[in-house]
Design a protein around this motif. Structure first.
Motif, mmCIF file in Angstrom:
data_model
loop_
_atom_site.group_PDB
_atom_site.id
_atom_site.type_symbol
_atom_site.label_atom_id
_atom_site.label_comp_id
_atom_site.label_asym_id
_atom_site.label_seq_id
_atom_site.Cartn_x
_atom_site.Cartn_y
_atom_site.Cartn_z
ATOM 1 N N ILE A 19 11.221 -8.855 5.719
ATOM 2 C CA ILE A 19 10.304 -8.056 4.891
ATOM 3 C C ILE A 19 10.980 -6.750 4.487
ATOM 4 C CG2 ILE A 19 8.144 -6.737 4.856
ATOM 5 C CD1 ILE A 19 6.937 -8.931 6.655
ATOM 6 N N LEU A 20 11.594 -6.070 5.443
ATOM 7 C CA LEU A 20 12.267 -4.802 5.132
ATOM 8 C C LEU A 20 13.407 -5.015 4.137
ATOM 9 C CD1 LEU A 20 12.310 -3.154 8.660
ATOM 10 C CD2 LEU A 20 11.009 -2.387 6.667
ATOM 11 N N GLU A 21 14.119 -6.115 4.289
ATOM 12 C CA GLU A 21 15.202 -6.414 3.348
ATOM 13 C C GLU A 21 14.646 -6.713 1.957
ATOM 14 O OE1 GLU A 21 18.852 -9.591 2.747
ATOM 15 O OE2 GLU A 21 17.920 -9.406 4.717
ATOM 16 N N TRP A 22 13.575 -7.497 1.888
ATOM 17 C CA TRP A 22 12.969 -7.821 0.595
ATOM 18 C C TRP A 22 12.489 -6.561 -0.120
ATOM 19 C CZ3 TRP A 22 9.264 -12.121 2.746
ATOM 20 C CH2 TRP A 22 10.023 -13.245 3.102
ATOM 21 N N LEU A 23 11.915 -5.640 0.629
ATOM 22 C CA LEU A 23 11.362 -4.431 0.011
ATOM 23 C C LEU A 23 12.435 -3.416 -0.373
ATOM 24 C CD1 LEU A 23 8.096 -3.903 2.086
ATOM 25 C CD2 LEU A 23 8.389 -4.966 -0.154
ATOM 26 N N LYS A 24 13.648 -3.659 0.070
ATOM 27 C CA LYS A 24 14.744 -2.774 -0.323
ATOM 28 C C LYS A 24 15.025 -2.910 -1.813
ATOM 29 C CE LYS A 24 19.277 -1.341 1.281
ATOM 30 N NZ LYS A 24 20.333 -1.593 2.265
ATOM 31 N N THR A 25 14.980 -4.145 -2.323
ATOM 32 C CA THR A 25 15.200 -4.415 -3.750
ATOM 33 C C THR A 25 14.137 -5.415 -4.225
ATOM 34 O OG1 THR A 25 16.784 -6.141 -3.184
ATOM 35 C CG2 THR A 25 17.692 -3.965 -3.712
ATOM 36 N N VAL A 29 13.826 -9.779 -5.572
ATOM 37 C CA VAL A 29 13.278 -10.777 -4.652
ATOM 38 C C VAL A 29 11.992 -11.405 -5.175
ATOM 39 C CG1 VAL A 29 12.354 -11.125 -2.330
ATOM 40 C CG2 VAL A 29 14.332 -9.638 -2.664
ATOM 41 N N PHE A 30 11.113 -10.585 -5.735
ATOM 42 C CA PHE A 30 9.786 -11.043 -6.132
ATOM 43 C C PHE A 30 9.720 -11.260 -7.632
ATOM 44 C CE2 PHE A 30 9.270 -8.340 -2.362
ATOM 45 C CZ PHE A 30 8.696 -9.257 -1.485
ATOM 46 N N GLU A 31 8.926 -12.222 -8.034
ATOM 47 C CA GLU A 31 8.655 -12.421 -9.454
ATOM 48 C C GLU A 31 7.942 -11.172 -9.953
ATOM 49 O OE1 GLU A 31 9.277 -14.945 -11.626
ATOM 50 O OE2 GLU A 31 10.487 -15.875 -10.069
ATOM 51 N N GLN A 32 8.508 -10.545 -10.946
ATOM 52 C CA GLN A 32 7.933 -9.289 -11.406
ATOM 53 C C GLN A 32 6.631 -9.502 -12.156
ATOM 54 O OE1 GLN A 32 10.898 -6.837 -13.206
ATOM 55 N NE2 GLN A 32 10.046 -5.023 -12.326
ATOM 56 N N GLY A 33 6.591 -10.423 -13.096
ATOM 57 C CA GLY A 33 5.362 -10.662 -13.841
ATOM 58 C C GLY A 33 4.772 -9.381 -14.369
ATOM 59 N N ASN A 44 0.254 -9.774 -1.047
ATOM 60 C CA ASN A 44 0.188 -11.189 -1.438
ATOM 61 C C ASN A 44 1.533 -11.707 -1.946
ATOM 62 O OD1 ASN A 44 -0.323 -9.571 -3.822
ATOM 63 N ND2 ASN A 44 -0.826 -11.462 -4.870
ATOM 64 N N LEU A 45 2.379 -10.838 -2.491
ATOM 65 C CA LEU A 45 3.705 -11.281 -2.913
ATOM 66 C C LEU A 45 4.596 -11.568 -1.703
ATOM 67 C CD1 LEU A 45 4.595 -9.090 -6.027
ATOM 68 C CD2 LEU A 45 3.686 -11.408 -5.940
ATOM 69 N N ILE A 46 4.439 -10.768 -0.656
ATOM 70 C CA ILE A 46 5.186 -11.016 0.581
ATOM 71 C C ILE A 46 4.727 -12.346 1.185
ATOM 72 C CG2 ILE A 46 5.614 -10.197 2.938
ATOM 73 C CD1 ILE A 46 5.353 -7.322 1.772
ATOM 74 N N HIS A 47 3.419 -12.552 1.179
ATOM 75 C CA HIS A 47 2.857 -13.804 1.688
ATOM 76 C C HIS A 47 3.423 -14.996 0.902
ATOM 77 C CE1 HIS A 47 -0.429 -16.903 1.393
ATOM 78 N NE2 HIS A 47 -0.091 -16.977 2.661
ATOM 79 N N ALA A 48 3.422 -14.912 -0.413
ATOM 80 C CA ALA A 48 3.912 -16.010 -1.251
ATOM 81 C C ALA A 48 5.401 -16.269 -1.005
ATOM 82 C CB ALA A 48 3.668 -15.697 -2.729
ATOM 83 N N GLN A 49 6.161 -15.239 -0.799
ATOM 84 C CA GLN A 49 7.602 -15.363 -0.560
ATOM 85 C C GLN A 49 7.890 -15.999 0.801
ATOM 86 O OE1 GLN A 49 10.079 -14.628 -2.636
ATOM 87 N NE2 GLN A 49 11.805 -14.781 -1.250
ATOM 88 N N SER A 50 7.019 -15.755 1.761
ATOM 89 C CA SER A 50 7.293 -16.151 3.145
ATOM 90 C C SER A 50 7.006 -17.609 3.453
ATOM 91 C CB SER A 50 6.476 -15.292 4.101
ATOM 92 O OG SER A 50 5.104 -15.656 4.041
ATOM 93 N N GLY A 51 5.971 -18.167 2.857
ATOM 94 C CA GLY A 51 5.552 -19.509 3.213
ATOM 95 C C GLY A 51 4.752 -19.565 4.508
ATOM 96 N N LEU A 52 4.435 -18.414 5.078
ATOM 97 C CA LEU A 52 3.640 -18.332 6.304
ATOM 98 C C LEU A 52 2.176 -18.118 5.959
ATOM 99 C CD1 LEU A 52 5.993 -15.978 8.360
ATOM 100 C CD2 LEU A 52 5.797 -18.461 8.550
ATOM 101 N N SER A 53 1.303 -18.262 6.945
ATOM 102 C CA SER A 53 -0.118 -18.038 6.702
ATOM 103 C C SER A 53 -0.376 -16.562 6.413
ATOM 104 C CB SER A 53 -0.948 -18.478 7.915
ATOM 105 O OG SER A 53 -0.759 -17.582 8.992
ATOM 106 N N GLN A 54 -1.467 -16.316 5.704
ATOM 107 C CA GLN A 54 -1.833 -14.937 5.346
ATOM 108 C C GLN A 54 -2.057 -14.097 6.592
ATOM 109 O OE1 GLN A 54 -5.134 -13.382 5.551
ATOM 110 N NE2 GLN A 54 -4.272 -11.511 4.717
ATOM 111 N N SER A 55 -2.692 -14.656 7.615
ATOM 112 C CA SER A 55 -2.969 -13.879 8.827
ATOM 113 C C SER A 55 -1.688 -13.535 9.576
ATOM 114 C CB SER A 55 -3.945 -14.634 9.739
ATOM 115 O OG SER A 55 -3.393 -15.875 10.136
#
Length: 110
Positions: A19-25, A29-33, A44-55
């Protein structure tokens, strides 16, 4: 002041380090849209990137926020997450200082 033990515990999990690495740039990493990353990244973008459950993602984010490695900013109904660069730098500096080998003393020339 930083809570170094809390930071070590937060960084012990590889997903939190991701997460910290993704938020660096985030733009790479994330679809800008329609998102402007100047305020941070919505969870929700972190959730979508991870493939893990929201909780699970929420629990990891809460740990990073509690360690002050992430900052959660509210803008209306939205929450945005960004790295707390000041705390990250202070932690890295303290860790480097604590783990660096002591400099050898010079012999006195008498």
């Amino acid at each position: 002041m930083i809570d170094i033990d809390r930071i070590y515990k937060a960084l012990a999990n590889p997903f939190r380090r991701d997460i910290l690495e993704w938020l660096k740039t985030p733009a790479k990493v994330f679809e800008q849209g329609h998102f402007d990353f100047s305020h941070g990244v919505p969870p929700n973008l972190i959730h979508a990137q991870s493939g893990l459950s929201q909780s699970t993602v929420s629990a990891h984010i809460a740990t990073l926020v509690a360690a002050r490695l992430l900052v959660a900013t509210r803008a209306g109904q939205w929450t945005f997450l960004s790295r707390n660069e000041e705390v990250i730098l202070a932690f890295a500096t303290q860790m480097s200082d604590n783990l660096s080998a002591p400099r050898p003393r010079r012999a006195s020339s008498k």
